[in-house]
Design a protein around this motif. Structure first.
Motif, PDB file in Angstrom:
ATOM      1  N   MET A   1       0.837  -1.192   0.000  1.00 54.12           N
ATOM      2  CA  MET A   1       0.000   0.000   0.000  1.00 54.12           C
ATOM      3  C   MET A   1       0.875   1.245   0.000  1.00 54.12           C
ATOM      4  N   ALA A   2       0.505   2.226  -0.789  1.00 60.36           N
ATOM      5  CA  ALA A   2       1.304   3.453  -0.876  1.00 60.36           C
ATOM      6  C   ALA A   2       1.240   4.216   0.441  1.00 60.36           C
ATOM      7  N   ARG A   3       2.389   4.764   0.821  1.00 59.32           N
ATOM      8  CA  ARG A   3       2.461   5.573   2.039  1.00 59.32           C
ATOM      9  C   ARG A   3       2.842   6.997   1.666  1.00 59.32           C
ATOM     10  N   LYS A   4       2.418   7.927   2.495  1.00 61.39           N
ATOM     11  CA  LYS A   4       2.706   9.335   2.223  1.00 61.39           C
ATOM     12  C   LYS A   4       3.917   9.793   3.035  1.00 61.39           C
ATOM     13  N   ILE A   5       4.649  10.701   2.448  1.00 66.49           N
ATOM     14  CA  ILE A   5       5.852  11.235   3.073  1.00 66.49           C
ATOM     15  C   ILE A   5       5.787  12.759   2.983  1.00 66.49           C
ATOM     16  N   GLU A   6       6.392  13.420   3.960  1.00 63.78           N
ATOM     17  CA  GLU A   6       6.348  14.886   3.991  1.00 63.78           C
ATOM     18  C   GLU A   6       7.743  15.447   4.233  1.00 63.78           C
ATOM     19  N   ILE A   7       7.986  16.631   3.699  1.00 67.25           N
ATOM     20  CA  ILE A   7       9.220  17.373   3.980  1.00 67.25           C
ATOM     21  C   ILE A   7       8.832  18.693   4.650  1.00 67.25           C
ATOM     22  N   ASP A   8       9.475  18.997   5.767  1.00 64.92           N
ATOM     23  CA  ASP A   8       9.351  20.322   6.380  1.00 64.92           C
ATOM     24  C   ASP A   8      10.337  21.227   5.655  1.00 64.92           C
ATOM     25  N   VAL A   9       9.861  21.897   4.613  1.00 62.82           N
ATOM     26  CA  VAL A   9      10.781  22.619   3.720  1.00 62.82           C
ATOM     27  C   VAL A   9      11.495  23.769   4.426  1.00 62.82           C
ATOM     28  N   ASP A  10      10.929  24.280   5.495  1.00 63.53           N
ATOM     29  CA  ASP A  10      11.614  25.352   6.229  1.00 63.53           C
ATOM     30  C   ASP A  10      12.957  24.876   6.767  1.00 63.53           C
ATOM     31  N   GLU A  11      13.065  23.560   6.996  1.00 66.38           N
ATOM     32  CA  GLU A  11      14.299  22.995   7.558  1.00 66.38           C
ATOM     33  C   GLU A  11      15.222  22.429   6.488  1.00 66.38           C
ATOM     34  N   CYS A  12      14.775  22.342   5.249  1.00 66.51           N
ATOM     35  CA  CYS A  12      15.564  21.714   4.185  1.00 66.51           C
ATOM     36  C   CYS A  12      16.770  22.569   3.815  1.00 66.51           C
ATOM     37  N   LEU A  13      17.936  21.939   3.768  1.00 62.97           N
ATOM     38  CA  LEU A  13      19.185  22.616   3.419  1.00 62.97           C
ATOM     39  C   LEU A  13      19.552  22.426   1.947  1.00 62.97           C
ATOM     40  N   ALA A  14      18.692  21.736   1.204  1.00 60.98           N
ATOM     41  CA  ALA A  14      18.950  21.472  -0.219  1.00 60.98           C
ATOM     42  C   ALA A  14      20.262  20.717  -0.437  1.00 60.98           C
ATOM     43  N   CYS A  15      20.531  19.749   0.433  1.00 60.75           N
ATOM     44  CA  CYS A  15      21.768  18.968   0.299  1.00 60.75           C
ATOM     45  C   CYS A  15      21.651  17.918  -0.811  1.00 60.75           C
ATOM     46  N   GLU A  16      20.437  17.625  -1.230  1.00 58.19           N
ATOM     47  CA  GLU A  16      20.126  16.689  -2.319  1.00 58.19           C
ATOM     48  C   GLU A  16      20.341  15.225  -1.954  1.00 58.19           C
ATOM     49  N   SER A  17      20.616  14.928  -0.710  1.00 61.00           N
ATOM     50  CA  SER A  17      20.813  13.538  -0.292  1.00 61.00           C
ATOM     51  C   SER A  17      19.582  12.683  -0.577  1.00 61.00           C
ATOM     52  N   CYS A  18      18.417  13.194  -0.245  1.00 62.76           N
ATOM     53  CA  CYS A  18      17.192  12.408  -0.455  1.00 62.76           C
ATOM     54  C   CYS A  18      16.961  12.139  -1.938  1.00 62.76           C
ATOM     55  N   VAL A  19      17.272  13.106  -2.780  1.00 60.09           N
ATOM     56  CA  VAL A  19      17.093  12.940  -4.225  1.00 60.09           C
ATOM     57  C   VAL A  19      18.044  11.873  -4.758  1.00 60.09           C
ATOM     58  N   GLN A  20      19.257  11.869  -4.246  1.00 60.96           N
ATOM     59  CA  GLN A  20      20.229  10.871  -4.692  1.00 60.96           C
ATOM     60  C   GLN A  20      19.822   9.468  -4.232  1.00 60.96           C
ATOM     61  N   LEU A  21      19.264   9.363  -3.030  1.00 61.81           N
ATOM     62  CA  LEU A  21      18.896   8.056  -2.491  1.00 61.81           C
ATOM     63  C   LEU A  21      17.619   7.508  -3.125  1.00 61.81           C
ATOM     64  N   CYS A  22      16.687   8.366  -3.450  1.00 61.59           N
ATOM     65  CA  CYS A  22      15.404   7.893  -3.996  1.00 61.59           C
ATOM     66  C   CYS A  22      14.813   8.930  -4.954  1.00 61.59           C
ATOM     67  N   PRO A  23      15.371   9.009  -6.153  1.00 56.93           N
ATOM     68  CA  PRO A  23      14.866   9.999  -7.120  1.00 56.93           C
ATOM     69  C   PRO A  23      13.455   9.698  -7.607  1.00 56.93           C
ATOM     70  N   GLU A  24      12.954   8.479  -7.323  1.00 62.57           N
ATOM     71  CA  GLU A  24      11.576   8.163  -7.700  1.00 62.57           C
ATOM     72  C   GLU A  24      10.564   8.989  -6.885  1.00 62.57           C
ATOM     73  N   VAL A  25      10.973   9.390  -5.681  1.00 64.52           N
ATOM     74  CA  VAL A  25      10.041  10.048  -4.749  1.00 64.52           C
ATOM     75  C   VAL A  25      10.400  11.510  -4.504  1.00 64.52           C
ATOM     76  N   PHE A  26      11.709  11.827  -4.531  1.00 63.67           N
ATOM     77  CA  PHE A  26      12.131  13.195  -4.213  1.00 63.67           C
ATOM     78  C   PHE A  26      12.747  13.861  -5.443  1.00 63.67           C
TER      79      PHE A  26
END
Ligand code: SF4
Length: 65
Positions: A1-26
């Motif tokens: 079953m699909a699960r939802k994920i959230e980012i608190d963008v106020d805290e995001c440093l734009a390090c791109e780690s999440c994009v590198q680990l899972c570009p399908e979602v981020f």
């Protein structure tokens, strides 16, 4: 079953780690200079997204309730 994920963008440093680990979602929102979620997480992606949660330097990614 699909699960939802959230980012608190106020805290995001734009390090791109999440994009590198899972570009399908981020992806980077270049106009905002922040990461964003582009879809819900399917079963095959759960482990990669959990890695992104665990790796995020500001702990700003979380499973939605
Ligand atoms: S890992 Fe965290 S800080 Fe880095 S881009 Fe993704 S949400 Fe932003």
């Amino acid at each position: 079953m699909a699960r939802k994920i959230e980012i608190d963008v106020d805290e995001c440093l734009a390090c791109e780690s999440c994009v590198q680990l899972c570009p399908e979602v981020f992806e980077m929102d270049d106009s905002e200079g922040k990461a964003r979620v582009i879809k819900d997480v399917n079963d095959e992606e759960v482990d990669k997204v959990q890695d992104a949660i665990d790796t995020c330097p500001t702990e700003c990614i979380a499973w939605a309730e």
